[in-house]
Design a protein around this motif. Structure first.
Motif, mmCIF file in Angstrom:
data_model
loop_
_atom_site.group_PDB
_atom_site.id
_atom_site.type_symbol
_atom_site.label_atom_id
_atom_site.label_comp_id
_atom_site.label_asym_id
_atom_site.label_seq_id
_atom_site.Cartn_x
_atom_site.Cartn_y
_atom_site.Cartn_z
ATOM 1 N N LYS A 152 -5.373 5.432 7.118
ATOM 2 C CA LYS A 152 -4.218 5.613 7.996
ATOM 3 C C LYS A 152 -4.607 5.803 9.469
ATOM 4 O O LYS A 152 -3.735 5.914 10.330
ATOM 5 N N SER A 194 -6.655 7.872 1.620
ATOM 6 C CA SER A 194 -5.607 7.612 2.621
ATOM 7 C C SER A 194 -5.974 8.109 4.011
ATOM 8 O O SER A 194 -5.620 7.488 5.014
ATOM 9 N N TYR A 203 -1.617 0.503 6.019
ATOM 10 C CA TYR A 203 -1.564 1.639 6.948
ATOM 11 C C TYR A 203 -0.363 2.534 6.643
ATOM 12 O O TYR A 203 -0.483 3.763 6.554
ATOM 13 N N ARG A 212 -0.440 6.224 5.300
ATOM 14 C CA ARG A 212 0.181 7.265 6.129
ATOM 15 C C ARG A 212 0.974 8.250 5.278
ATOM 16 O O ARG A 212 1.105 9.423 5.617
#
Length: 509
Positions: free
Chosen positions: A356, A352, A341, A345
């Motif tokens: 995320k 991504s 995560y 982020r």
């Protein structure tokens, strides 16, 4: 970047590092310790990889090797904890690398992050595959199920999917089970040690428990016994992995600048002590070394239990280990998903935007949980035809994680303006840090070496292949594309301000 004085609240410190609080801060200091202690899991790593040291090194590698490696790992944990106190964020290792590097910050973050991601996936794979091996042995004893590679793989699939579901839908249950896990491990070790000390009619001489060397690797060159002992240290080194989890869940921990570093160090120290007592008890109870090493159950400690205390009581001891390993895998999926995560982020994983995302109801990164489950499953696939797959997964976990562990430690040593957090090592920082760096350099060479002779397609240690594939892919991606757009950790408060967005209220505890 350098650490400023620690503010009065965790949320303020996180904001100072550039992040708005998104994950729910539910974990106490004990819960933070429990996550790392559960992932180290002496009833998982030390049990499922016991056969590695039985084959390579024997009792000396199992007992004294455990203590030696434990001391070295404690140095690594102390050095990591000092950095964690200064930067208590879920990005952890790769975030620290970006903060501490004087030049090429983004490149340091990129490669440390990818090693961390590789190691986290590999350790999740190794833990749950080890749990599958133990569960297969338990089912073989309790229900006369024949242990095969295909059945063990199917059990692995069930285990890792259950862990994914628990982390997705049972957030509060995962927190509770992590606390229960710590006590299960400590009480479980006490029960196993007590039974093995009292019940067996015969025990191995203590001189052999500590000093006997065994070499069933197939290597016969001069000094092969010493080589076997060194290779057998993988059992201990693999078990001592995953304690970076305390850093990865820092954004979910109260008083993170103190609790997270304590969690890192104490999880290792308690594991060294409890694990040594456990391994001495098991090795002391060996009745027939070669028969137990090559048992059809596929798990030497299971056969040792049965031979030492009888089938029924031995099956019960194995049940204690099996449950501990289920706890361990659950905690590993938690830590793995938090790292994924945080990396997503900052835009460093393919897709991504998907990985995320945080579930607004549970406050957990649901998509990254299943990414980690899928990647770990792919890594275990070779177990269907390669008998050294488990050993290779453990080696990959060790090398990937420890390179990521020591990268920020090296940068901290090269950063004279580093400002410690409230938990620090004072004048011991430099010697502890350099010892940690040298030790990691040694194990990175040691655990890519051949583990069996003759070297064939089935016995080949494919650790080096997996590591080179990830390093090569990350390197090619970096030089062809990522270096043009990856700038390191993206502080979401800065991004929101740049887009004129209002920050959200701090999620409830």
């Amino acid at each position: 970047m350098s650490a400023d004085p620690v503010p009065s609240t965790d949320e303020e410190r996180l904001a100072q590092l550039g992040y708005q609080q998104e994950l729910h801060r539910r974990l106490s200091g004990f819960s933070n310790f429990a996550v790392s202690f559960s992932i180290i899991s002496i009833l998982a790593g030390a049990i499922t990889s016991y056969g590695i040291a039985m084959t390579a090194g024997g009792p000396l590698a199992i007992t004294l090797g455990w203590l030696f490696v434990g001391v070295m790992v404690t140095f690594v944990a102390l050095a990591m904890a000092e950095v964690c106190s200064a930067y208590p964020t879920a990005g952890a290792l790769y975030w620290w690398a970006a903060a501490l590097a004087k030049r090429n910050k983004a490149a340091w973050a990129w490669f440390v992050g990818w090693f961390n991601f590789l190691g986290e996936v590999a350790v999740t794979a190794a833990i749950d595959f080890g749990a599958a091996i133990t569960t297969s042995a338990f089912l073989g004893l309790a229900f006369d199920m024949k242990v095969t590679a295909a059945r063990t793989f199917l059990i692995f699939i069930v285990i890792i999917v259950v862990h994914g579901l628990l982390n997705t839908f049972g957030v509060n249950l995962v927190r509770l089970l992590s606390d229960v896990s710590a006590w299960w491990h400590l009480v479980g070790v006490a029960v196993i040690v007590g039974v093995l000390a009292i019940v067996p009619d015969n025990h191995k001489p203590l001189s052999e428990v500590f000093f006997e060397v065994q070499n069933a690797t197939g290597f016969t060159f001069a000094g092969a016994g010493v080589y076997a002992v060194l290779v057998g240290l993988l059992m201990a080194q693999y078990t001592y992995t995953g304690y970076d989890a305390s850093a990865h869940v820092a954004e979910e921990t109260h008083d993170a600048a103190r609790a997270a570093p304590r969690g890192i160090v104490m999880s290792v120290v308690v594991s060294v002590i409890a694990g040594f007592v456990l391994l001495v008890a098991i090795t002391w109870s060996i009745q027939d070394y070669e028969a137990e090493r090559a048992t059809a159950l596929g798990l030497p400690p299971a056969q040792i239990f049965i031979d030492a205390v009888g089938r029924d009581l031995g099956t019960f001891l194995l049940f204690i280990c099996m449950v501990a390993q289920w706890f361990c895998g659950m905690a590993s999926v938690t830590a793995n998903s938090r790292m994924a995560y945080a990396f997503a982020r900052d835009g460093a994983l393919p897709g991504s935007r998907l990985w995320k995302q945080v579930n607004p109801r549970t406050g957990t990164p649901t998509n990254s949980i299943w990414l980690c489950v899928a990647m770990s499953t792919i890594l275990v696939l070779p177990s269907l035809w390669n008998t050294t797959a488990y050993l290779a997964a453990t080696s990959i976990a060790v090398i990937g994680l420890y390179i990521a562990y020591v990268g920020p430690v090296l940068l901290r040593r090269l950063s004279p303006d580093f400002r410690p957090g409230p938990w620090h090592l004072g004048r011991w920082s430099a010697p502890i840090g350099w010892i940690a760096i040298v030790w990691v350099a040694i194990i990175c060479v040691l655990f890519v070496l051949p583990t069996a002779s003759p070297v064939t397609a089935k016995t080949f240690n494919y650790t080096i292949v997996a590591v080179l594939v990830v390093v090569g892919a990350a390197g090619i991606w970096w030089f062809t594309s990522a270096r043009k757009w990856f700038t390191g950790p993206r502080q979401n408060l800065i991004e929101k301000a740049a887009h004129g967005e209002q920050t959200m209220p701090t999620p409830p505890e």
